[in-house]
Design a protein around this motif. Structure first.
Motif, PDB file in Angstrom:
ATOM      1  N   PHE A   1     -25.867 -34.934  81.955  1.00 16.45           N
ATOM      2  CA  PHE A   1     -25.452 -33.720  82.653  1.00 16.45           C
ATOM      3  C   PHE A   1     -25.440 -33.994  84.151  1.00 16.45           C
ATOM      4  N   VAL A   2     -24.303 -33.745  84.777  1.00 21.49           N
ATOM      5  CA  VAL A   2     -24.158 -33.946  86.216  1.00 21.49           C
ATOM      6  C   VAL A   2     -23.630 -32.654  86.816  1.00 21.49           C
ATOM      7  N   GLN A   3     -24.336 -32.161  87.820  1.00 24.41           N
ATOM      8  CA  GLN A   3     -23.859 -30.986  88.546  1.00 24.41           C
ATOM      9  C   GLN A   3     -23.573 -31.418  89.981  1.00 24.41           C
ATOM     10  N   ILE A   4     -22.326 -31.236  90.401  1.00 21.91           N
ATOM     11  CA  ILE A   4     -21.889 -31.667  91.722  1.00 21.91           C
ATOM     12  C   ILE A   4     -22.182 -30.555  92.727  1.00 21.91           C
ATOM     13  N   PRO A   5     -23.020 -30.837  93.723  1.00 23.04           N
ATOM     14  CA  PRO A   5     -23.352 -29.801  94.715  1.00 23.04           C
ATOM     15  C   PRO A   5     -22.136 -29.414  95.558  1.00 23.04           C
ATOM     16  N   ASP A   6     -22.144 -28.175  96.002  1.00 22.57           N
ATOM     17  CA  ASP A   6     -21.102 -27.660  96.904  1.00 22.57           C
ATOM     18  C   ASP A   6     -19.703 -27.859  96.353  1.00 22.57           C
ATOM     19  N   ALA A   7     -19.521 -27.650  95.063  1.00 21.67           N
ATOM     20  CA  ALA A   7     -18.216 -27.799  94.426  1.00 21.67           C
ATOM     21  C   ALA A   7     -18.017 -26.666  93.435  1.00 21.67           C
ATOM     22  N   GLY A   8     -16.756 -26.362  93.186  1.00 19.52           N
ATOM     23  CA  GLY A   8     -16.413 -25.305  92.244  1.00 19.52           C
ATOM     24  C   GLY A   8     -15.899 -25.865  90.932  1.00 19.52           C
ATOM     25  N   HIS A   9     -14.899 -25.202  90.379  1.00 16.87           N
ATOM     26  CA  HIS A   9     -14.359 -25.539  89.059  1.00 16.87           C
ATOM     27  C   HIS A   9     -13.399 -26.730  89.100  1.00 16.87           C
ATOM     28  N   PHE A  10     -12.642 -26.853  90.170  1.00 19.58           N
ATOM     29  CA  PHE A  10     -11.603 -27.882  90.241  1.00 19.58           C
ATOM     30  C   PHE A  10     -12.144 -29.119  90.965  1.00 19.58           C
ATOM     31  N   LEU A  11     -13.005 -29.834  90.276  1.00 19.53           N
ATOM     32  CA  LEU A  11     -13.703 -30.969  90.886  1.00 19.53           C
ATOM     33  C   LEU A  11     -12.768 -32.078  91.335  1.00 19.53           C
ATOM     34  N   SER A  12     -11.725 -32.345  90.573  1.00 21.09           N
ATOM     35  CA  SER A  12     -10.835 -33.440  90.943  1.00 21.09           C
ATOM     36  C   SER A  12     -10.057 -33.131  92.224  1.00 21.09           C
ATOM     37  N   LEU A  13      -9.896 -31.871  92.545  1.00 16.80           N
ATOM     38  CA  LEU A  13      -9.276 -31.488  93.828  1.00 16.80           C
ATOM     39  C   LEU A  13     -10.289 -31.514  94.957  1.00 16.80           C
ATOM     40  N   GLU A  14     -11.448 -30.993  94.659  1.00 16.08           N
ATOM     41  CA  GLU A  14     -12.437 -30.760  95.699  1.00 16.08           C
ATOM     42  C   GLU A  14     -13.294 -31.994  96.014  1.00 16.08           C
ATOM     43  N   LYS A  15     -13.624 -32.751  94.994  1.00 17.65           N
ATOM     44  CA  LYS A  15     -14.511 -33.907  95.161  1.00 17.65           C
ATOM     45  C   LYS A  15     -13.951 -35.129  94.436  1.00 17.65           C
TER      46      LYS A  15
END
Length: 122
Positions: free
Chosen positions: A87-101
């Motif tokens: 389980f990985v939770q990316i801080p300061d990110a929303g639903h669209f991880l590939s766009l945002e991070k």
């Protein structure tokens, strides 16, 4: 569409005009409406799929943004149901991880690929 997609982002600057233009162009292609309806029609089965998660035997990286649209209780239930999932939770990110991070997602994929190569010898 911009307003909907922004709702899945922490960093609004991740949603560029070029990306939005591409999404709108794709949506106008012949046959797209049929594909979209078919995808939406599978939503109930995606929810029901959790019942077979305990039978998954391959490595799974379960990745969510800290501010994902999914409920924390659903994320936890998915994690509990998938044996051995990371389980990985990316801080300061929303639903669209590939766009945002994208760099974070690329690093996770690279790490997974290296792990698979190490385990299988390929």
């Amino acid at each position: 569409m911009r307003a909907i997609l922004r709702g899945g982002l922490v960093d609004d600057s991740a949603l560029t005009n070029e990306y939005l233009d591409e999404l709108l162009a794709v949506g106008k292609r012949p046959g797209y409406a049929s594909v979209a309806r078919a995808v939406y029609g599978t939503l109930p089965s995606l929810v029901a799929a959790r019942s077979v998660y305990p039978r998954v035997t391959v490595p799974v990286n379960l990745v969510y943004g800290e501010h994902d649209w999914s409920r924390a209780s659903d994320r936890d239930a998915n994690n509990r149901a998938l044996p051995g999932a990371e389980f990985v939770q990316i801080p300061d990110a929303g639903h669209f991880l590939s766009l945002e991070k994208p760099a974070v997602i690329a690093a996770l994929l690279d790490r997974s690929a290296v792990g698979e190569d190490h385990e299988t010898g390929r």
